[in-house]
Write a protein that holds these residues in place. Structure first.
Motif, PDB file in Angstrom:
ATOM      1  N   VAL A 227       0.856  -1.187   0.000  1.00 40.60           N
ATOM      2  CA  VAL A 227       0.000   0.000   0.000  1.00 40.60           C
ATOM      3  C   VAL A 227       0.892   1.237   0.000  1.00 40.60           C
ATOM      4  N   LEU A 228       0.530   2.202  -0.846  1.00 42.56           N
ATOM      5  CA  LEU A 228       1.243   3.476  -0.900  1.00 42.56           C
ATOM      6  C   LEU A 228       0.232   4.587  -0.663  1.00 42.56           C
ATOM      7  N   ALA A 229       0.349   5.249   0.498  1.00 38.73           N
ATOM      8  CA  ALA A 229      -0.616   6.284   0.876  1.00 38.73           C
ATOM      9  C   ALA A 229      -0.115   7.653   0.450  1.00 38.73           C
TER      10      ALA A 229
ATOM     11  N   THR B  83      -5.015   6.610  -1.793  1.00 42.58           N
ATOM     12  CA  THR B  83      -4.132   5.504  -1.421  1.00 42.58           C
ATOM     13  C   THR B  83      -4.171   4.460  -2.524  1.00 42.58           C
ATOM     14  N   TRP B  84      -2.989   3.969  -2.899  1.00 42.72           N
ATOM     15  CA  TRP B  84      -2.903   2.929  -3.924  1.00 42.72           C
ATOM     16  C   TRP B  84      -2.585   1.600  -3.255  1.00 42.72           C
ATOM     17  N   GLU B  85      -3.430   0.607  -3.532  1.00 44.05           N
ATOM     18  CA  GLU B  85      -3.221  -0.744  -3.016  1.00 44.05           C
ATOM     19  C   GLU B  85      -2.864  -1.653  -4.189  1.00 44.05           C
TER      20      GLU B  85
ATOM     21  N   SER C 102      -3.437  -5.639 -10.714  1.00 43.05           N
ATOM     22  CA  SER C 102      -4.090  -4.333 -10.766  1.00 43.05           C
ATOM     23  C   SER C 102      -3.737  -3.519  -9.523  1.00 43.05           C
ATOM     24  N   VAL C 103      -4.091  -2.233  -9.586  1.00 48.59           N
ATOM     25  CA  VAL C 103      -3.937  -1.364  -8.431  1.00 48.59           C
ATOM     26  C   VAL C 103      -5.306  -0.782  -8.095  1.00 48.59           C
TER      27      VAL C 103
END
Length: 307
Positions: free
Chosen positions: A4-6, A11-13, A18-19
């Motif tokens: 996870v990139l917040a 936020t991208w999971e 896929s994201v």
């Protein structure tokens, strides 16, 4: 990837194929993100991934670039979205640049073999129906099969009142035109197949959106209609999905199946109070000389028939 990139507004999971982008609903978050809530972007829908300085000092931006034609939302937006409202852009504090660069590298390694080619079909799902929003001159609704415009007597032009409430089946349409609510003459217009409507015949000039029964206008000062873009994307996705079936139908039956349906029949039994209000407005148009005696009588009879 499974991480996870917040960022600041989303936020991208990351998953194996896929994201998932989850958008925040904060006060400073772009209103479009509030409406979208979340979107899943398959890696095969991406063209490349970019890193750049953020719009504000002390930030960086990680941006996925979708393939041409992969996302109905961006197709109908047609480059009109401001940078801050770009759903593919993740803004992070500058101290997380190394982490963002790592994910950019990982994303690039996950791109499909056709990343440099336009997509032959939509690869990102549009917001699912039913959807609706209120424009300046009417309410637009989409149930997955047809688009309905119901006019507001306080905002709709006399041309739209003469035409009456409208309903368009997906197989009547060839596209959707969206002009941002943030600019002059913002509107959503349905593009019908040639010959399916009065604005699609011969060399006649196209009507302004406020005069076209196949369009709703947003209106300066009315407020930004954020729901209109996901709405347009959903309609466009349905139109594209219906095209193969339409081609097959035409080949086998020689029938375009592109006739406008009776909107009153689609909408079911009407509210008597609403009918009375619309008849009153017709009377005002008649008294003002905008409707002839025959037009007034015909429209009044149509409205009474809905009861």
């Amino acid at each position: 990837m499974g991480d996870v990139l917040a960022g600041i507004h989303s936020t991208w999971e990351f998953d194996t194929d896929s994201v998932l982008i989850r958008f925040e609903r904060g006060i400073r978050t772009p209103k479009l993100f509030h409406v979208l809530a979340e979107r899943r972007i398959p890696y095969e829908a991406l063209s490349t991934v970019e890193m750049a300085p953020g719009g504000k000092r002390g930030t960086v931006a990680l941006r996925m670039v979708p393939r041409e034609g992969a996302d109905p939302l961006l197709e109908v937006a047609d480059g009109q979205l401001k940078e801050a409202s770009d759903p593919y852009r993740l803004v992070l504090p500058a101290e997380r640049e190394l982490l963002a660069d790592y994910y950019a590298t990982e994303l690039r390694s996950a791109l499909g073999p056709d990343a440099d080619k336009p997509a032959e079909r939509h690869l990102v799902e549009a917001p699912p129906p039913p959807l609706n929003f209120k424009a300046y001159d009417g309410k637009a609704s989409f149930d997955g099969k047809s688009v309905t415009f119901r006019w507001f007597w306080t905002g709709a032009s006399s041309a739209k009142w003469r035409a009456g409430d409208q309903s368009f089946s997906v197989d009547e349409l060839e596209g959707v035109e969206w002009r941002s609510p943030e600019v002059f003459q913002g509107h959503l217009r349905l593009r019908r197949h040639a010959g399916d409507g009065p604005q699609d015949s011969g060399d006649a000039p196209e009507a302004e959106a406020d005069q076209d029964p196949a369009a709703v206008v947003f209106g300066l000062g009315y407020g930004l209609v954020y729901e209109s873009l996901p709405f347009a994307a959903s309609v466009l996705a349905a139109v594209r999905a219906a095209e193969p079936a339409m081609a097959l139908e035409t080949a086998h039956h020689g029938d375009s199946r592109r006739r406008q349906r009776d909107s009153a029949e689609r909408m079911g039994r009407a509210d008597p109070a609403d009918i009375a209000e619309r008849i009153r407005h017709l009377g005002e148009l008649h008294e003002g000389g905008l409707l002839t005696d025959d037009e007034f009588s015909a429209k009044k009879a149509e409205l009474l028939a809905e009861l």
